[in-house]
Motif scaffolding. Sequence first.
Motif, PDB file in Angstrom:
ATOM      1  N   LYS A  18      57.357  18.433  58.843  1.00 47.73           N
ATOM      2  CA  LYS A  18      57.834  17.081  58.596  1.00 47.73           C
ATOM      3  C   LYS A  18      57.746  16.792  57.102  1.00 47.73           C
ATOM      4  O   LYS A  18      56.713  16.981  56.481  1.00 47.73           O
ATOM      5  N   VAL A  19      58.851  16.359  56.566  1.00 49.14           N
ATOM      6  CA  VAL A  19      58.896  16.032  55.151  1.00 49.14           C
ATOM      7  C   VAL A  19      58.688  14.537  55.032  1.00 49.14           C
ATOM      8  O   VAL A  19      59.405  13.752  55.639  1.00 49.14           O
ATOM      9  N   GLN A  20      57.700  14.168  54.264  1.00 47.06           N
ATOM     10  CA  GLN A  20      57.451  12.754  54.067  1.00 47.06           C
ATOM     11  C   GLN A  20      58.248  12.286  52.855  1.00 47.06           C
ATOM     12  O   GLN A  20      58.229  12.915  51.808  1.00 47.06           O
ATOM     13  N   SER A  21      58.942  11.223  53.045  1.00 44.25           N
ATOM     14  CA  SER A  21      59.747  10.669  51.959  1.00 44.25           C
ATOM     15  C   SER A  21      59.127   9.368  51.488  1.00 44.25           C
ATOM     16  O   SER A  21      58.631   8.588  52.294  1.00 44.25           O
ATOM     17  N   THR A  22      59.174   9.171  50.192  1.00 44.66           N
ATOM     18  CA  THR A  22      58.680   7.926  49.626  1.00 44.66           C
ATOM     19  C   THR A  22      59.873   7.186  49.061  1.00 44.66           C
ATOM     20  O   THR A  22      60.688   7.746  48.317  1.00 44.66           O
ATOM     21  N   TYR A  23      59.978   5.953  49.413  1.00 47.71           N
ATOM     22  CA  TYR A  23      61.081   5.137  48.931  1.00 47.71           C
ATOM     23  C   TYR A  23      60.542   4.119  47.936  1.00 47.71           C
ATOM     24  O   TYR A  23      59.521   3.490  48.164  1.00 47.71           O
ATOM     25  N   TYR A  24      61.254   3.966  46.843  1.00 52.44           N
ATOM     26  CA  TYR A  24      60.887   2.992  45.833  1.00 52.44           C
ATOM     27  C   TYR A  24      61.977   1.930  45.795  1.00 52.44           C
ATOM     28  O   TYR A  24      63.160   2.229  45.908  1.00 52.44           O
TER      29      TYR A  24
END
Length: 139
Positions: free
Chosen positions: A127-133
């Motif tokens: 699972k790739v964790q994505s961070t949104y700004y």
Amino acid sequence: MGELSNCPKCNTLFVKTQFRTVCDACFKEEELAYETVYKFLRKRENRKALLHEVVEDTGVAEELILKFIRNGRIQLSNFPNLGYPCEKCGKVIREDRLCSSCKIDINQQLHQMDEEKRIIERNKPAKVQSTYYSQSTKK
């Protein structure tokens, strides 16, 4: 406490318990059949009889004799040639519910399923964790 049920043999209503699965009249018939089979097997010359020979000589149904064996009323240790069919393949056995080859087959199938689950888990993508700004509109 028992539950109200229909007798599987004569369809009369009776109270089904853990020990009685048929009505009183059918239970008495089963007891007479058991006495017939047991008297036959007690004779020295009949102790080595096979299941089909017991059925032929006593006139008691094979299913009923198998029920006596499964319930422990007829001890197979005293009768070397008696047995009952394996629930999977039908081979004559003297203990448990399955013969040794069916047990091995089932264990191999379970092991194979476990291996397949492990392979699927191992091959799943991480699972790739994505961070949104967010950009602020205020300056």
